[in-house]
Scaffold this active site. Sequence first.
Site, PDB file in Angstrom:
ATOM      1  CE  LYS A   1      -2.983  -0.140  18.241  1.00 20.64           C
ATOM      2  NZ  LYS A   1      -2.861  -1.434  17.600  1.00 20.64           N
TER       3      LYS A   1
ATOM      4  CE  LYS B   1      -8.966  -2.834  12.212  1.00 21.32           C
ATOM      5  NZ  LYS B   1      -8.465  -3.570  13.342  1.00 21.32           N
TER       6      LYS B   1
ATOM      7  CE  LYS C   1      -3.188  -4.677   9.389  1.00 24.42           C
ATOM      8  NZ  LYS C   1      -2.596  -4.510  10.692  1.00 24.42           N
TER       9      LYS C   1
END
Length: 343
Positions: free
Chosen positions: A201, A198, A113
């Site tokens: 969201k 993956k 991230k």
Amino acid sequence: MTRVFSGIQPSGDLHLGNHLGALVNWVAMQERAECVYCVVDLHAMTSPAEHDPATLRQRTLSAATTLLAVGVDPQRSILFVQSHVHEHAECTWLLNCIAGFGELRKMPQFKDKSAGKGESVSVGLFDYPVLQSADILLYHADEVPVGEDQRHHIELARDLGQRFNHRFAPDDPVFTLPRAIHPPAAARVMDLQEPSNKMSKSTSSDKGVVYLLDDPTRIAKKIRAAVTDSATDIRYDREAKPGVSNLLEILAAATGRSIDELVVEHDGHGYGSFKAAVAEAVVELLRPVQQRHAALAADPGEVSRTLADGAARAREVAAPTLLRAKQAMGMLDAGIVREGHGW
Ligand code: ATP
Ligand code: LTN
């Protein structure tokens, strides 16, 4: 009785990956354990760097509503919002002081991230796994049901709990050491458009994600457009055939059947009918969830009351744990200060 804790971020609408990788297990565990489930809004503030307050508020309520719709039972389990129990933030500070910079920098989720963000990456994102450790340790959780991607975070919670007990409470351990529980199937549902990533969201495109509240037409459309490969055989091979393997896992998880059995049934008939079967299974899986969601969403006040009750019950467990941790670490007892001032 076994104590279970798990959390989910209100960082977007909940999707099939969350459902199969986590929520199905959350619901099942209520049968055999004391379960504490949390909508982790403080975690959801860590990325993107500038979150929108109104959106976060709306998604927090929506995530809680979806959890109730999926089958989290507030009579049997504790369901609450992380920021309603201030002990989480406070315990994070205590654990920050025993966590190492090196062990946090290595966390795969932080690496993913923060990639490309340079110096602007937030301290919150870096500290994310310590807040997660506090979540888990405050409730003496034995088991933490999560998807595969959370394995390192649960190991950190275990390491920090053990380090704390060893340093500050060797004779009377404050924290219980947790272990991760992964679901047997679909522990990692992949993005339909990019099956090497993956389903997520916050990072997947809308087309790559089946949201739990997508209507049947939309679900079928997304699955029909799922990336597969140029061959036509149907077999399970994550490396060579990631798209097909992902759909096989989804179908297996949605129907409770084995992958081997599904391969025998679908191989040789082409991708079209296979995808139609996957879509139908997902639509049927989500139909009751969508019906319950509609009923709950019609009365948001009731959901808020359920959350307030959950927070009060959560604090009954978290507050004594935090107090013991503070005492063990050498924080002066607040009672003594009060007496001294005659308050
Ligand atoms: P974000 O993209 O914001 O990180 P997320 O979609 O990855 O969110 P989380 O809130 O981080 O979801 O995770 C909630 C639970 O769902 C966790 O237990 C996580 O392991 C599980 N989970 C998330 N995505 C998947 C997936 N694609 N497959 C299986 N499990 C998943
Ligand atoms: N990091 C987790 C969400 C999470 C969690 C937790 C899971 C926050 N606190 C405590 C289990 C236990 C995630 O992204 N899935």
